[in-house]
Structure formats: structure tokens, C-alpha cells
Design a protein around this motif. Structure first.
Motif, PDB file in Angstrom:
ATOM      1  N   ALA A   1       0.920  -3.279  -8.626  1.00 42.67           N
ATOM      2  CA  ALA A   1       0.268  -3.408  -7.322  1.00 42.67           C
ATOM      3  C   ALA A   1       0.799  -2.407  -6.311  1.00 42.67           C
ATOM      4  O   ALA A   1       0.042  -1.887  -5.478  1.00 42.67           O
ATOM      5  N   VAL A   2       2.094  -2.135  -6.364  1.00 43.98           N
ATOM      6  CA  VAL A   2       2.707  -1.255  -5.368  1.00 43.98           C
ATOM      7  C   VAL A   2       2.640   0.206  -5.785  1.00 43.98           C
ATOM      8  O   VAL A   2       2.351   1.087  -4.968  1.00 43.98           O
ATOM      9  N   LEU A   3       2.907   0.480  -7.063  1.00 37.38           N
ATOM     10  CA  LEU A   3       3.019   1.857  -7.532  1.00 37.38           C
ATOM     11  C   LEU A   3       1.870   2.305  -8.436  1.00 37.38           C
ATOM     12  O   LEU A   3       1.674   3.506  -8.628  1.00 37.38           O
ATOM     13  N   GLY A   4       1.171   1.340  -9.048  1.00 37.30           N
ATOM     14  CA  GLY A   4       0.212   1.702 -10.071  1.00 37.30           C
ATOM     15  C   GLY A   4       0.898   2.173 -11.337  1.00 37.30           C
ATOM     16  O   GLY A   4       0.316   2.898 -12.149  1.00 37.30           O
ATOM     17  N   ASP A   5       2.141   1.748 -11.526  1.00 35.58           N
ATOM     18  CA  ASP A   5       2.933   2.150 -12.683  1.00 35.58           C
ATOM     19  C   ASP A   5       3.275   0.942 -13.545  1.00 35.58           C
ATOM     20  O   ASP A   5       3.309  -0.192 -13.053  1.00 35.58           O
ATOM     21  N   PRO A   6       3.556   1.151 -14.821  1.00 31.04           N
ATOM     22  CA  PRO A   6       3.914   0.037 -15.708  1.00 31.04           C
ATOM     23  C   PRO A   6       5.279  -0.534 -15.375  1.00 31.04           C
ATOM     24  O   PRO A   6       6.035   0.017 -14.563  1.00 31.04           O
ATOM     25  N   ASP A   7       5.618  -1.618 -16.050  1.00 27.02           N
ATOM     26  CA  ASP A   7       6.856  -2.349 -15.788  1.00 27.02           C
ATOM     27  C   ASP A   7       8.024  -1.706 -16.535  1.00 27.02           C
ATOM     28  O   ASP A   7       8.526  -2.228 -17.532  1.00 27.02           O
ATOM     29  N   ILE A   8       8.466  -0.554 -16.030  1.00 26.10           N
ATOM     30  CA  ILE A   8       9.579   0.158 -16.668  1.00 26.10           C
ATOM     31  C   ILE A   8      10.672   0.479 -15.649  1.00 26.10           C
ATOM     32  O   ILE A   8      11.295   1.542 -15.678  1.00 26.10           O
ATOM     33  N   ALA A   9      10.905  -0.451 -14.730  1.00 23.84           N
ATOM     34  CA  ALA A   9      12.002  -0.357 -13.753  1.00 23.84           C
ATOM     35  C   ALA A   9      11.887   0.865 -12.843  1.00 23.84           C
ATOM     36  O   ALA A   9      12.885   1.525 -12.549  1.00 23.84           O
ATOM     37  N   LEU A  10      10.671   1.151 -12.368  1.00 26.03           N
ATOM     38  CA  LEU A  10      10.474   2.261 -11.443  1.00 26.03           C
ATOM     39  C   LEU A  10      10.443   1.807  -9.987  1.00 26.03           C
ATOM     40  O   LEU A  10      10.822   2.555  -9.095  1.00 26.03           O
ATOM     41  N   ILE A  11       9.984   0.585  -9.733  1.00 24.82           N
ATOM     42  CA  ILE A  11       9.883   0.094  -8.364  1.00 24.82           C
ATOM     43  C   ILE A  11      11.276  -0.108  -7.781  1.00 24.82           C
ATOM     44  O   ILE A  11      12.218  -0.495  -8.479  1.00 24.82           O
ATOM     45  N   THR A  12      11.423   0.191  -6.501  1.00 21.25           N
ATOM     46  CA  THR A  12      12.724   0.037  -5.846  1.00 21.25           C
ATOM     47  C   THR A  12      12.816  -1.322  -5.149  1.00 21.25           C
ATOM     48  O   THR A  12      11.805  -1.985  -4.909  1.00 21.25           O
ATOM     49  N   LEU A  13      14.034  -1.700  -4.810  1.00 20.41           N
ATOM     50  CA  LEU A  13      14.242  -2.955  -4.090  1.00 20.41           C
ATOM     51  C   LEU A  13      13.496  -2.949  -2.765  1.00 20.41           C
ATOM     52  O   LEU A  13      12.888  -3.956  -2.382  1.00 20.41           O
ATOM     53  N   THR A  14      13.532  -1.840  -2.051  1.00 24.73           N
ATOM     54  CA  THR A  14      12.860  -1.761  -0.756  1.00 24.73           C
ATOM     55  C   THR A  14      11.363  -2.009  -0.897  1.00 24.73           C
ATOM     56  O   THR A  14      10.771  -2.778  -0.129  1.00 24.73           O
ATOM     57  N   GLU A  15      10.744  -1.376  -1.882  1.00 19.48           N
ATOM     58  CA  GLU A  15       9.312  -1.553  -2.108  1.00 19.48           C
ATOM     59  C   GLU A  15       8.992  -2.987  -2.517  1.00 19.48           C
ATOM     60  O   GLU A  15       8.012  -3.576  -2.060  1.00 19.48           O
ATOM     61  N   PHE A  16       9.826  -3.537  -3.374  1.00 15.07           N
ATOM     62  CA  PHE A  16       9.616  -4.902  -3.850  1.00 15.07           C
ATOM     63  C   PHE A  16       9.737  -5.908  -2.701  1.00 15.07           C
ATOM     64  O   PHE A  16       8.869  -6.767  -2.512  1.00 15.07           O
ATOM     65  N   ALA A  17      10.819  -5.804  -1.931  1.00 14.99           N
ATOM     66  CA  ALA A  17      11.049  -6.742  -0.833  1.00 14.99           C
ATOM     67  C   ALA A  17       9.966  -6.640   0.229  1.00 14.99           C
ATOM     68  O   ALA A  17       9.561  -7.650   0.820  1.00 14.99           O
ATOM     69  N   GLU A  18       9.469  -5.440   0.475  1.00 14.92           N
ATOM     70  CA  GLU A  18       8.422  -5.277   1.479  1.00 14.92           C
ATOM     71  C   GLU A  18       7.137  -5.964   1.052  1.00 14.92           C
ATOM     72  O   GLU A  18       6.435  -6.553   1.879  1.00 14.92           O
ATOM     73  N   GLN A  19       6.820  -5.927  -0.239  1.00 18.76           N
ATOM     74  CA  GLN A  19       5.632  -6.626  -0.721  1.00 18.76           C
ATOM     75  C   GLN A  19       5.809  -8.135  -0.584  1.00 18.76           C
ATOM     76  O   GLN A  19       4.857  -8.853  -0.222  1.00 18.76           O
ATOM     77  N   VAL A  20       7.004  -8.630  -0.851  1.00 14.93           N
ATOM     78  CA  VAL A  20       7.290 -10.055  -0.646  1.00 14.93           C
ATOM     79  C   VAL A  20       7.112 -10.412   0.821  1.00 14.93           C
ATOM     80  O   VAL A  20       6.531 -11.450   1.165  1.00 14.93           O
ATOM     81  N   ARG A  21       7.563  -9.541   1.705  1.00  9.41           N
ATOM     82  CA  ARG A  21       7.449  -9.794   3.148  1.00  9.41           C
ATOM     83  C   ARG A  21       5.987  -9.863   3.573  1.00  9.41           C
ATOM     84  O   ARG A  21       5.607 -10.704   4.390  1.00  9.41           O
TER      85      ARG A  21
END
Length: 288
Positions: free
Chosen positions: A52-72
Motif C-alpha cells: 500500500a505504501v511502496l507498491g513493493d513486495p514484502d521483502i523488508a523495504l518499508i521503513t519504520l517511519t513510513e509504516f508508523a505514518e500509515q498507522v497514524r
């Protein structure tokens, strides 16, 4: 605290006697839909976060900042409690501590920390685990990072399918001894495995997928499973809908002739409801 009511709702689920299925959510719109449909809990998976955030597969590319912002963003849009998959905590035990702080501040009701080795070692086709000792250290870091005692922290392991059932039991017991609030298991393929894990532990269990023979909620509840995931079909369905809609428009179909979920009537209703909720203060949690 602004998000405590949501966290207490998740704790009530874990401390209850029944098993529920959460709604898979990934953005502000999907969580509002899940809430409107009456789901007790939302689940924000690491795989759909990356998509949803990157358009990338689940291979540990998303950062904590990006993840937390989506949660927010989701926390702002809805009061539905959300359990988030914080993967490996974005690093070592100190990074896990920071992850908990950020996800807590973003409004999550709870989070999972797993003992999978991420990113995956170069040249290894099969998933690997960190050592038991490092896994325990990560759970301690997670608990130390929590400032709101109502925030739920789950210890997650996929050892059943990566190593063996005995290792899974050892890890579950160790994480339980550290003080996590529940145990999250993935890779379980039989009733025997689930029953062995349930018999060896005492905490509430979250189950990440299971074969058809293990879908009955009454049976899962009898094994202390309180939350049973069903994958992330909503994201896949939404992606398919976007594809079909864009394809139809590209081929010349008039927007007025689009069928089903792409209708302007539904879009208009969603936008009107969003405006009403924003004006009433519900986005800020002032009405609930």
C-alpha cells in the motif's frame, strides 16, 4: 490517553473466551469500511503495508517511519482498534524499542514482534530465525519501549514451519516468561501442532493462517486462540477493482456505465460520510 479505549478493547478480546476474525485494513478508507461493517478489530499486515505504501513486495523495504505514518493515518480516520504487524522491529532490540514507541504514538492498539531473520540472508531460499537469546532480547526491548501499559505486545514466531514444533514451544515459553501479552503463531498446519502449543503455554494465542480443518471458531477458541487471521484479501480485491476500472476507462467505457463498486454513487457516499465525520470531530476521537 487518547488511544487507551482501543487498546482496552483489544485486551478484552484477548482475555475473552471466543475467537474473532479481524478485518484486514491498510489505509484510512479500508479501516473506515471495516469499522462500519462491525468488525471488532483491524489487522494491518506487513505485506499489505509494503504494497500500500511502496507498491513493493514484502521483502523488508518499508521503513519504520513510513509504516508508523500509515498507522497514524488509519488511527485518525477511525476508532477501530488495530493490531499491527511490526515485523522484526526494524532492527535489533534497540530498534524494537524505538518501533514500539513510534507505533504506540501512532495509535495502534497492539503490535507483533517476530523472530524471523530479516532482511533474509543472501543466498538463502528458506526463511531463517534469529537465535532464541536474540528473540528474548527483542521482546524485552519491546516491553521496555512501551509507555502506555494498555498497549498490547505479542511475541510472534514461525518456528513451527521453519525449524520444528519443539523449537516453537521453547520460543513461545521464553517469550511468555519475558512478559508479552500474547503469542502469535504462523506456519501451523495441523490440529496437533496447535494443540501442542496451546498445552505448553498459557497466554492468549493469535493464529496467522490455518488449513481448512482448523477454521471452526469454536475449535480455535477451545485452544485459546482469540484472533484468527484470514489473509489480506481486501487489498487484493481493491487492486483488482482499480485495474478493471482503469482498463474499462482506457478502453472507452463511460464513467456512468461502470458497474459495481466503481460506481459514482458509492464514491459520493464515501466522500459525504468523510466530510460529515471530519466536521463532527470523529476523526479526532472526540465523539467516541
Amino acid at each position: 490517553m487518547a488511544f487507551r479505549k482501543r487498546r482496552e478493547a483489544l485486551r478484552s478480546i484477548l482475555n475473552g473466551s471466543t475467537c474473532i476474525r479481524p478485518g484486514s485494513v491498510y489505509d484510512a478508507t479500508s479501516i473506515r469500511i471495516a469499522e462500519d461493517l462491525g468488525f471488532e478489530l483491524g489487522m494491518f499486515g506487513g505485506s499489505v503495508a509494503s504494497l500500500a505504501v511502496l507498491g513493493d513486495p514484502d521483502i523488508a523495504l518499508i521503513t519504520l517511519t513510513e509504516f508508523a505514518e500509515q498507522v497514524r493515518r488509519m488511527s485518525r480516520a477511525s476508532t477501530l482498534p488495530v493490531l499491527v504487524d511490526a515485523d522484526h522491529g526494524y532492527g535489533n532490540a534497540l530498534n524494537v524499542r524505538r518501533t514500539v514507541q513510534e507505533v504506540e504514538a501512532a495509535g495502534a492498539a497492539g503490535l507483533t514482534i517476530e523472530d524471523t531473520l530479516l532482511p533474509q540472508t543472501f543466498g538463502q531460499a528458506k526463511a531463517q530465525l534469529i537465535s532464541l537469546e536474540e528473540g528474548v532480547g527483542k521482546m524485552k526491548g519491546a516491553l521496555d519501549g512501551r509507555s502506555d501499559p494498555s498497549l498490547v505486545i505479542l511475541g510472534r514466531t514461525g518456528a513451527v514451519s521453519i525449524t520444528d514444533i519443539d523449537d516453537a514451544i521453547a520460543r513461545a515459553r521464553a517469550y511468555e516468561a519475558v512478559g508479552v501479552d500474547g503469542l502469535f503463531f504462523t506456519g501451523i498446519t495441523s490440529r496437533g501442532e496447535l494443540e501442542a502449543l496451546s498445552a505448553a503455554t498459557t497466554l492468549p494465542i493469535v493464529l496467522g493462517g490455518a488449513p481448512e480443518e482448523m477454521t471452526a471458531l469454536d475449535y480455535l477458541a477451545s485452544q485459546r486462540v482469540r484472533i484468527a487471521l484470514q489473509g489480506h484479501a481486501p487489498f487484493a480485491a481493491a487492486t483488482q477493482a482499480v485495474y478493471e476500472t482503469l482498463k474499462a476507462l482506457r478502453e472507452g467505457t463511460s464513467p456512468k456505465n461502470l458497474k459495481g463498486i466503481a460506481s459514482s454513487e458509492l464514491t459520493g457516499r464515501v466522500m459525504r460520510e468523510a466530510e460529515t465525520r471530519a466536521r463532527s470531530g470523529e476523526f479526532l476521537g472526540l465523539k467516541k
